[in-house]
Write an enzyme that holds these catalytic residues in place. Structure first.
Site, mmCIF file in Angstrom:
data_model
loop_
_atom_site.group_PDB
_atom_site.id
_atom_site.type_symbol
_atom_site.label_atom_id
_atom_site.label_comp_id
_atom_site.label_asym_id
_atom_site.label_seq_id
_atom_site.Cartn_x
_atom_site.Cartn_y
_atom_site.Cartn_z
ATOM 1 N N HIS A 349 0.803 -1.224 0.000
ATOM 2 C CA HIS A 349 0.000 0.000 0.000
ATOM 3 C C HIS A 349 0.836 1.274 0.000
ATOM 4 C CE1 HIS A 349 -4.006 -1.824 0.882
ATOM 5 N NE2 HIS A 349 -3.285 -2.750 1.454
ATOM 6 N N LYS A 534 0.964 14.299 1.557
ATOM 7 C CA LYS A 534 -0.409 14.652 1.140
ATOM 8 C C LYS A 534 -0.551 16.172 0.971
ATOM 9 C CE LYS A 534 -2.266 10.551 3.525
ATOM 10 N NZ LYS A 534 -3.031 9.801 2.513
ATOM 11 N N THR A 636 -8.373 6.754 -1.737
ATOM 12 C CA THR A 636 -9.730 6.230 -1.937
ATOM 13 C C THR A 636 -10.767 7.325 -1.693
ATOM 14 O OG1 THR A 636 -9.463 5.356 0.312
ATOM 15 C CG2 THR A 636 -9.346 3.773 -1.496
ATOM 16 N N LYS A 640 -14.463 8.508 -3.681
ATOM 17 C CA LYS A 640 -15.751 8.817 -3.033
ATOM 18 C C LYS A 640 -16.251 10.192 -3.486
ATOM 19 C CE LYS A 640 -13.999 6.038 0.758
ATOM 20 N NZ LYS A 640 -13.125 6.050 1.955
HETATM 21 N N1 CGF Z 1 -0.530 2.420 4.582
HETATM 22 N N2 CGF Z 1 -0.954 2.759 3.666
HETATM 23 N N3 CGF Z 1 -1.319 3.081 2.693
HETATM 24 C C1 CGF Z 1 -2.456 3.740 2.175
HETATM 25 C C2 CGF Z 1 -3.124 4.618 3.248
HETATM 26 N N4 CGF Z 1 -2.269 5.545 3.809
HETATM 27 O O1 CGF Z 1 -3.678 3.865 4.245
HETATM 28 O O2 CGF Z 1 -3.358 2.708 1.743
HETATM 29 C C3 CGF Z 1 -4.471 3.168 1.016
HETATM 30 C C4 CGF Z 1 -5.299 1.959 0.631
HETATM 31 O O3 CGF Z 1 -4.658 1.207 -0.326
HETATM 32 C C5 CGF Z 1 -4.063 3.963 -0.228
HETATM 33 O O4 CGF Z 1 -5.189 4.438 -0.870
HETATM 34 C C6 CGF Z 1 -3.150 5.117 0.183
HETATM 35 O O5 CGF Z 1 -2.693 5.745 -0.972
HETATM 36 C C7 CGF Z 1 -1.967 4.571 0.995
HETATM 37 O O6 CGF Z 1 -1.148 5.610 1.457
#
Ligand code: CGF
Length: 792
Positions: A349, A534, A636, A640
């Site tokens: 992720h 971000k 995500t 939305k």
């Molecule tokens: N750990 N982690 N990763 C993330 C989010 N921060 O939770 O996972 C999310 C879910 O895959 C992503 O959408 C996001 O870009 C990514 O940074």
């Protein structure tokens, strides 16, 4: 008995006999729990039927292992998916209550930090809607993500306590528990390695049914809670050592006491590793127990079980499954490794170096001595198979969990097309070369039930009126509204729905944040965890520059804008907390500025969570997705917003790339460097100074912060931020500022033609069907799990 009467009867029955409350003495929480129990009753039959159909059909199951499930509230989700919304609303009305008040009384189950945890929750709901047999495994934290409040603009954390009240949705499974060990040593017995832990806790199961759309299928979320092997040390108690007497319980419960609040950062604490092993070990034992109750030959495990590791947090599953198959079940080491590899899959992720988990070899050997030995065996086996390889699982005294997960996985996936490509080119470059077929992409998605149908009833009713409700579990059907975009009446209805959502939010902001905003202003929203990549600080810098520009030309025809921020910073992330303080300090000055506040307001409601997102997203005009390209794996929230008709101002990062392709470049406000340009820009030593030198607006905005304009004239308060941005500025805030400003002025211009804006917004909704987590899950089922839906 008619359904409505039966429903009312079971609600009152639960109030009376489950809660022991008479209606006249019941408070809103009593009514909510009684309602939840009545709704839960109606989940049990499809739940049992799903389990029976899976078992009788010998169907393959998916096991989703995740340290986080950011569920939010469950009552409305259940009511909507079971088709009980109207009967519940009528029943509550008859009893003199409003359903929305009762729904709002439920605490969020905040068992996650951000996107990763919320994705897991969306995935479980989609698995049930599709009818794919699955179990979600995680931890039943006593305390979820901390509550955020602000004192003088600074973030204050306080413990979250969702379990203080009855949690109506779970069933305690007293019959399902496993001993999980830690530490100790490993001895050879009869040619076998036997691990002898010197600390043991009990993993106790709590099950929550997860029902899908239309209530046909329900899967299980099984959360583990740590309990002591010895409840209470009576001898010590009798000796008056009261605290010591309770120590076993305290120590055990510590493991599942609280969620670590870090998003995209490797925690690296001993207790965190214990948490990761605790739930992973209990889950694997449970999976093998279930397999063993239906099948004999463990070599068939990959045919009947697909295990998905949600990031590296459960990556210890590799050596643990090998240990269970080899040490405990007598399978040969080679066969155990191959069987595990065929069963396990891993989702990455993030590419952020600081987020890639590494555990010190010393800690791993001390806490999990047998696993460290098996990691070395797995490493050796991989080396033998690939003598030319350049990567190893242990490096500089650290066990690299990403590499371990990769080597022990059948499939490895990224969460957006760009992220998956970058994964192949960077963090897993060498392993990708060795295993070119292993990495696949599964771009994230979101469930349309929670994020459109429940969160945005006005839009949903409008859509249902035009294209029925087929889109709810076949979101691609949204494309059927595209031809209707030319229908002015429909555009006006769409605009009216958005306007009413904004008016509702304005009332809430007035009542809870004591700030009045004009619902016709542009609602410009950035809600996500606070993190430098971000770039919330780029957003507030633009607000400062706009504030200065309005002061320069107070009579110009500015587009009124309300900037809304939401998000928590990890308690130990000092720079992120400074960004929060800066945003709140700027808000204080701007919102009380008689010249500019009619054109520009900044608001930061505290304690952003799933429920607040459900309130903000339907009322948003502009979605801020402004991360440094190459850093946001997917995002995500961006999905939305697009589904709910907000236009995106964003970079070519993560899933923004695919969203822009879907909705059309003309319906997306793009700015900034690409991921490749970011890498090149960083090569320039003084890239920030150059950017500041080339843009007076940027320079003035930074000077305002430095001069103390937002800190009562104190020049030191935000020195760390200004020094960073005008110095290293690793996330290239300054270098992307000029183009961001340009994009925001394009946004202003576009927003002035409301009908054209609505057309673009409607096209975002119409063309975002692909962003459904149903589509994502079907991708995992076909490409990774080789699992099928079962129809009861
Ligand atoms: N750990 N982690 N990763 C993330 C989010 N921060 O939770 O996972 C999310 C879910 O895959 C992503 O959408 C996001 O870009 C990514 O940074």
């Amino acid at each position: 008995m008619p359904a409505a009467a039966a429903f009312r009867d079971s609600l009152l029955r639960h109030l009376t006999y489950s809660l022991g409350k008479a209606p006249e003495n019941a408070d809103i929480t009593d009514w909510r729990i009684a309602l939840s129990l009545a709704v839960r009753d109606r989940m049990v039959d499809p739940w049992f039927a799903s389990a029976r159909a899976t078992q009788e059909g010998g169907h393959k199951r998916v096991y989703y292992l995740s340290m986080e499930f950011l569920i939010g509230r469950l009552l409305e989700d259940a009511v909507v998916n079971l088709g009980l919304l109207d009967v519940a609303a009528d029943t509550m009305h008859e009893l003199g209550l409003s359903l929305s008040d009762v729904l709002a009384d439920e605490p969020d189950a905040a068992l996650g930090n951000g996107g990763l945890g919320r994705l897991a929750a969306c995935f479980l709901e989609s698995l049930s809607t599709i009818g794919c047999p699955a179990v979600g495994y995680g931890i039943r934290y006593e305390h979820g993500l901390f509550k955020q409040s602000f004192r003088d603009g600074r973030q204050i954390e306080s413990p979250e306590d969702w379990l203080q009240q009855d949690h109506a949705w779970e069933f305690e499974r007293s019959g399902v528990s496993f001993d999980v060990g830690f530490g100790g040593d490993v001895v050879e017995r009869g040619g076998h390695c036997v691990w002898r832990p010197d600390e043991t806790v009990i993993a106790a199961a709590y099950d929550t049914p997860v029902v899908g759309w239309r209530g046909n299928w329900a899967n299980t979320l099984r959360l583990w809670s740590a309990k002591p092997t010895t409840i209470f040390d009576l001898a010590r108690f009798n000796r008056g050592e009261y605290a010591a007497a309770a120590e076993p319980e305290t120590l055990a419960r510590t493991i599942t006491r609280v969620l670590y609040p870090d998003d995209s950062t490797d925690e690296g604490k001993r207790l965190r590793l214990k948490q990761e092993f605790f739930f992973t070990a209990a889950s694997l034992r449970d999976i093998l127990r279930r397999f063993g109750s239906e099948f004999d030959d463990l070599k068939q495990l990959p045919k009947k079980a697909a295990i998905q590791l949600n990031d590296t947090h459960p990556a210890i599953a590799g050596p643990e499954l090998v240990r269970l198959l080899h040490d405990e079940r007598g399978m040969s080491l080679d066969c155990a490794i191959k069987t595990a590899q065929a069963t396990l899959n891993y989702t990455n992720h993030t590419l952020l170096p600081e987020a890639l988990e590494r555990w010190s070899e010393g800690l791993m050997r001390e806490l999990l001595p047998r696993h460290m030995a098996l990691i070395e065996r797995i490493d050796d086996a991989h080396h033998q198979a690939y003598p030319s390889r350049t990567v190893s699982l242990v490096e500089n005294g650290d066990v690299k969990m990403g590499e371990l997960a990769f080597v022990m996985a059948n499939r490895v996936n990224g969460v957006s097309a760009l992220h998956t490509d970058l994964m192949k080119q960077t963090v897993f470059k060498d392993l990708h070369a060795l295993h070119p077929e292993r990495i696949v992409n599964e771009t994230n998605g979101v469930t349309p039930r929670r994020w459109v149908l429940s969160a945005n009833p006005r839009l949903s009713t409008l859509l249902a009126g035009r294209i029925g409700l087929g889109w709810v579990d076949d979101l691609q059907q949204l494309e059927r509204i595209e031809p209707m975009v030319d229908d002015k009446a429909f555009r006006d209805q769409y605009a009216a729905a958005k306007r009413a959502n904004k008016a509702g939010l304005s009332d809430w902001l007035r009542d809870t944040q004591d700030v009045s905003v004009d619902p016709d202003a542009m609602f410009d929203v950035q809600i996500k965890r606070i993190h430098e990549y971000k770039r919330q600080h780029l957003n507030i810098l633009e607000a400062i520059a706009l504030w200065q520009a309005i002061h320069d030309q107070p009579n110009a025809d500015w587009t009124p804008r309300v900037k809304i921020f939401g998000g928590k910073a990890a308690p130990g992330y000092v720079f992120a907390k400074e960004i929060i303080y800066l945003i709140n300090s700027v808000a204080k000055v701007l919102n009380s500025d008689p010249v500019t506040s009619k054109f520009l307001k900044v608001i930061y409601p505290p304690n952003y969570n799933v429920s607040l997102a459900e309130q903000l997203i339907p009322a948003t005009d502009l979605s801020e997705q402004i991360s440094t390209a190459g850093k946001e794996a997917s995002g995500t929230g961006n999905m939305k917003f697009a589904l709910n008709g907000a236009l995106t101002v964003g970079t070519l990062d993560g899933a923004n790339v695919e969203i822009r392709d879907l909705v059309g470049p003309e319906n997306f406000f793009l700015f900034g460097m690409t991921a490749q340009e970011v890498v090149e820009r960083r090569m320039i030593e003084d890239h920030a100074a150059q950017a500041i030198g080339a843009d007076t607006r940027l320079a003035r905005a930074l000077d305002a912060i430095r001069s103390g304009a937002f800190s009562g004239g104190d020049r030191d308060t935000f020195a760390s931020i200004v020094d960073n941005l005008s110095g290293p500025d690793y996330f290239l805030v300054c270098s992307d500022f000029t183009d961001y400003w340009r994009a925001q002025r394009d946004v202003d211009a576009a927003f002035r033609d409301r009908d054209a804006w609505m057309r673009m917004a409607m096209l975002n909704t119409a063309r975002s069907g692909w962003l459904s987590s149903d589509r994502t899950i079907r991708g995992y089922m076909a490409d990774i799990w080789k699992a099928d839906a079962v129809h009861t």
